[in-house]
Design a protein around this motif. Structure first.
Motif, PDB file in Angstrom:
ATOM      1  N   LEU A   1       0.819  -1.210   0.000  1.00  0.00           N
ATOM      2  CA  LEU A   1       0.000   0.000   0.000  1.00  0.00           C
ATOM      3  C   LEU A   1       0.854   1.262   0.000  1.00  0.00           C
ATOM      4  CD1 LEU A   1      -2.896  -1.054   2.390  1.00  0.00           C
ATOM      5  CD2 LEU A   1      -2.808  -1.110  -0.115  1.00  0.00           C
ATOM      6  N   ASP A   2       1.998   1.218   0.685  1.00  0.00           N
ATOM      7  CA  ASP A   2       2.916   2.364   0.641  1.00  0.00           C
ATOM      8  C   ASP A   2       3.339   2.652  -0.794  1.00  0.00           C
ATOM      9  OD1 ASP A   2       2.815   2.720   3.386  1.00  0.00           O
ATOM     10  OD2 ASP A   2       4.791   1.851   3.779  1.00  0.00           O
ATOM     11  N   ALA A   3       3.583   1.596  -1.552  1.00  0.00           N
ATOM     12  CA  ALA A   3       3.979   1.759  -2.956  1.00  0.00           C
ATOM     13  C   ALA A   3       2.880   2.430  -3.782  1.00  0.00           C
ATOM     14  CB  ALA A   3       4.359   0.418  -3.568  1.00  0.00           C
ATOM     15  N   LEU A   4       1.632   2.279  -3.342  1.00  0.00           N
ATOM     16  CA  LEU A   4       0.499   2.893  -4.041  1.00  0.00           C
ATOM     17  C   LEU A   4       0.108   4.241  -3.439  1.00  0.00           C
ATOM     18  CD1 LEU A   4      -1.788  -0.260  -4.426  1.00  0.00           C
ATOM     19  CD2 LEU A   4      -0.251   0.742  -6.131  1.00  0.00           C
ATOM     20  N   GLY A   5       0.733   4.605  -2.334  1.00  0.00           N
ATOM     21  CA  GLY A   5       0.403   5.861  -1.669  1.00  0.00           C
ATOM     22  C   GLY A   5      -0.900   5.811  -0.905  1.00  0.00           C
ATOM     23  N   LEU A   6      -1.261   4.608  -0.409  1.00  0.00           N
ATOM     24  CA  LEU A   6      -2.531   4.424   0.298  1.00  0.00           C
ATOM     25  C   LEU A   6      -2.320   3.902   1.711  1.00  0.00           C
ATOM     26  CD1 LEU A   6      -4.591   2.542  -2.454  1.00  0.00           C
ATOM     27  CD2 LEU A   6      -4.795   4.963  -1.812  1.00  0.00           C
ATOM     28  N   THR A   7      -3.250   4.246   2.579  1.00  0.00           N
ATOM     29  CA  THR A   7      -3.333   3.613   3.885  1.00  0.00           C
ATOM     30  C   THR A   7      -4.289   2.430   3.762  1.00  0.00           C
ATOM     31  OG1 THR A   7      -5.228   4.941   4.591  1.00  0.00           O
ATOM     32  CG2 THR A   7      -3.000   5.832   5.063  1.00  0.00           C
ATOM     33  N   TYR A   8      -4.296   1.562   4.758  1.00  0.00           N
ATOM     34  CA  TYR A   8      -5.209   0.424   4.719  1.00  0.00           C
ATOM     35  C   TYR A   8      -6.673   0.881   4.668  1.00  0.00           C
ATOM     36  CZ  TYR A   8      -7.591  -3.898   5.718  1.00  0.00           C
ATOM     37  OH  TYR A   8      -8.446  -4.964   5.650  1.00  0.00           O
ATOM     38  N   PRO A   9      -7.116   1.834   5.508  1.00  0.00           N
ATOM     39  CA  PRO A   9      -8.517   2.279   5.395  1.00  0.00           C
ATOM     40  C   PRO A   9      -8.861   2.852   4.015  1.00  0.00           C
ATOM     41  CG  PRO A   9      -7.597   2.976   7.490  1.00  0.00           C
ATOM     42  CD  PRO A   9      -6.450   2.431   6.673  1.00  0.00           C
ATOM     43  N   GLN A  10      -7.933   3.579   3.408  1.00  0.00           N
ATOM     44  CA  GLN A  10      -8.182   4.093   2.056  1.00  0.00           C
ATOM     45  C   GLN A  10      -8.308   2.947   1.058  1.00  0.00           C
ATOM     46  OE1 GLN A  10      -4.717   6.568   1.718  1.00  0.00           O
ATOM     47  NE2 GLN A  10      -5.831   8.433   2.274  1.00  0.00           N
ATOM     48  N   TYR A  11      -7.446   1.958   1.212  1.00  0.00           N
ATOM     49  CA  TYR A  11      -7.467   0.800   0.315  1.00  0.00           C
ATOM     50  C   TYR A  11      -8.796   0.058   0.385  1.00  0.00           C
ATOM     51  CZ  TYR A  11      -6.430  -3.965  -1.253  1.00  0.00           C
ATOM     52  OH  TYR A  11      -6.482  -5.192  -1.862  1.00  0.00           O
ATOM     53  N   ILE A  12      -9.276  -0.216   1.605  1.00  0.00           N
ATOM     54  CA  ILE A  12     -10.528  -0.972   1.690  1.00  0.00           C
ATOM     55  C   ILE A  12     -11.710  -0.147   1.194  1.00  0.00           C
ATOM     56  CG2 ILE A  12      -9.699  -2.611   3.415  1.00  0.00           C
ATOM     57  CD1 ILE A  12     -11.324  -1.059   5.524  1.00  0.00           C
ATOM     58  N   ALA A  13     -11.662   1.169   1.385  1.00  0.00           N
ATOM     59  CA  ALA A  13     -12.724   2.019   0.832  1.00  0.00           C
ATOM     60  C   ALA A  13     -12.704   1.937  -0.688  1.00  0.00           C
ATOM     61  CB  ALA A  13     -12.550   3.460   1.300  1.00  0.00           C
ATOM     62  N   LEU A  14     -11.523   2.037  -1.268  1.00  0.00           N
ATOM     63  CA  LEU A  14     -11.417   1.937  -2.728  1.00  0.00           C
ATOM     64  C   LEU A  14     -11.852   0.562  -3.224  1.00  0.00           C
ATOM     65  CD1 LEU A  14      -8.119   3.895  -3.415  1.00  0.00           C
ATOM     66  CD2 LEU A  14     -10.410   4.461  -4.274  1.00  0.00           C
ATOM     67  N   ARG A  15     -11.531  -0.492  -2.487  1.00  0.00           N
ATOM     68  CA  ARG A  15     -11.956  -1.843  -2.908  1.00  0.00           C
ATOM     69  C   ARG A  15     -13.475  -1.908  -3.055  1.00  0.00           C
ATOM     70  NH1 ARG A  15      -8.677  -6.067  -4.509  1.00  0.00           N
ATOM     71  NH2 ARG A  15     -10.450  -7.302  -3.897  1.00  0.00           N
ATOM     72  N   VAL A  16     -14.203  -1.305  -2.118  1.00  0.00           N
ATOM     73  CA  VAL A  16     -15.670  -1.304  -2.194  1.00  0.00           C
ATOM     74  C   VAL A  16     -16.125  -0.485  -3.399  1.00  0.00           C
ATOM     75  CG1 VAL A  16     -17.809  -0.610  -1.041  1.00  0.00           C
ATOM     76  CG2 VAL A  16     -15.966  -1.677   0.286  1.00  0.00           C
ATOM     77  N   ILE A  17     -15.519   0.677  -3.589  1.00  0.00           N
ATOM     78  CA  ILE A  17     -15.910   1.529  -4.719  1.00  0.00           C
ATOM     79  C   ILE A  17     -15.592   0.840  -6.043  1.00  0.00           C
ATOM     80  CG2 ILE A  17     -15.561   3.767  -5.837  1.00  0.00           C
ATOM     81  CD1 ILE A  17     -14.770   4.826  -2.967  1.00  0.00           C
ATOM     82  N   TRP A  18     -14.437   0.210  -6.138  1.00  0.00           N
ATOM     83  CA  TRP A  18     -14.091  -0.509  -7.366  1.00  0.00           C
ATOM     84  C   TRP A  18     -15.079  -1.639  -7.629  1.00  0.00           C
ATOM     85  CZ3 TRP A  18      -8.413  -0.997  -5.432  1.00  0.00           C
ATOM     86  CH2 TRP A  18      -7.713   0.187  -5.707  1.00  0.00           C
ATOM     87  N   HIS A  19     -15.481  -2.320  -6.584  1.00  0.00           N
ATOM     88  CA  HIS A  19     -16.385  -3.462  -6.732  1.00  0.00           C
ATOM     89  C   HIS A  19     -17.807  -3.016  -7.086  1.00  0.00           C
ATOM     90  CE1 HIS A  19     -17.925  -7.505  -6.053  1.00  0.00           C
ATOM     91  NE2 HIS A  19     -18.889  -6.963  -5.332  1.00  0.00           N
ATOM     92  N   ARG A  20     -18.310  -2.012  -6.406  1.00  0.00           N
ATOM     93  CA  ARG A  20     -19.703  -1.598  -6.584  1.00  0.00           C
ATOM     94  C   ARG A  20     -19.898  -0.491  -7.609  1.00  0.00           C
ATOM     95  NH1 ARG A  20     -22.341  -1.503  -0.547  1.00  0.00           N
ATOM     96  NH2 ARG A  20     -21.942  -3.678  -0.046  1.00  0.00           N
ATOM     97  N   GLY A  21     -18.850   0.247  -7.913  1.00  0.00           N
ATOM     98  CA  GLY A  21     -19.014   1.405  -8.786  1.00  0.00           C
ATOM     99  C   GLY A  21     -19.538   2.582  -7.974  1.00  0.00           C
ATOM    100  N   ARG A  22     -20.244   3.458  -8.615  1.00  0.00           N
ATOM    101  CA  ARG A  22     -20.784   4.655  -7.950  1.00  0.00           C
ATOM    102  C   ARG A  22     -21.715   4.247  -6.810  1.00  0.00           C
ATOM    103  NH1 ARG A  22     -25.317   8.259  -9.418  1.00  0.00           N
ATOM    104  NH2 ARG A  22     -24.773  10.353  -8.719  1.00  0.00           N
TER     105      ARG A  22
END
Length: 149
Positions: free
Chosen positions: A33-54
């Motif tokens: 996640l450091d390599a992506l510039g993300l924290t774990y909470p940001q990552y899991i939020a993005l995972r939901v958005i990527w999965h569900r869309g808007r």
């Protein structure tokens, strides 16, 4: 002999083991996640958005089991990084919609292998992994339904 006992008394507490395991798991994610510039909470939020869309902020909070006081600063940081955009609803301005930007969508490809890499690092069989997942889900659901002990 005083001072030779290396136990803490916490080893018998399931809640402590869950807490320690959660911290250890988050630590496994950190280099990727450091390599992506993300924290774990940001990552899991993005995972939901990527999965569900808007989706709405409320729906994201429900999916992550987070309240708006915790979620709002996280979303502001993701928006500041250019990974998501937030927009007020046209029918109801109290509703805030979230979607990824082009940069946020591109990041999904770079993060795609993280769950598999983590699973490989755990040294669990498929059966153990599946059983652990089932037990953790059951603990989470039961704890959420129980008001006190």
């Amino acid at each position: 002999m005083a001072g030779t006992d290396t136990t803490t008394g916490l080893e018998q507490m399931i809640c402590f083991e869950l807490h320690a395991a959660s911290r250890a798991m988050t630590g496994l994610y950190r280099p990727a996640l450091d390599a992506l510039g993300l924290t774990y909470p940001q990552y899991i939020a993005l995972r939901v958005i990527w999965h569900r869309g808007r989706l709405t902020v409320r729906d994201l909070g429900t999916a992550l089991h987070l309240d708006s006081g915790t979620l709002s600063p996280l979303l502001k940081r993701l928006e500041h990084q250019g990974l998501i955009q937030r927009a007020r609803g046209t029918d109801d301005e109290r509703t805030v919609w979230i979607s990824t930007t082009a940069a946020g969508a591109a990041l999904e490809q770079r993060a795609a292998d993280i769950p598999e890499r983590l699973a490989c690092a755990l040294d669990l069989t498929i059966e153990e992994f599946t059983h652990l997942h089932h037990l953790l889900s059951r603990i989470r659901d039961t704890a959420a339904a129980t008001s006190t002990i």
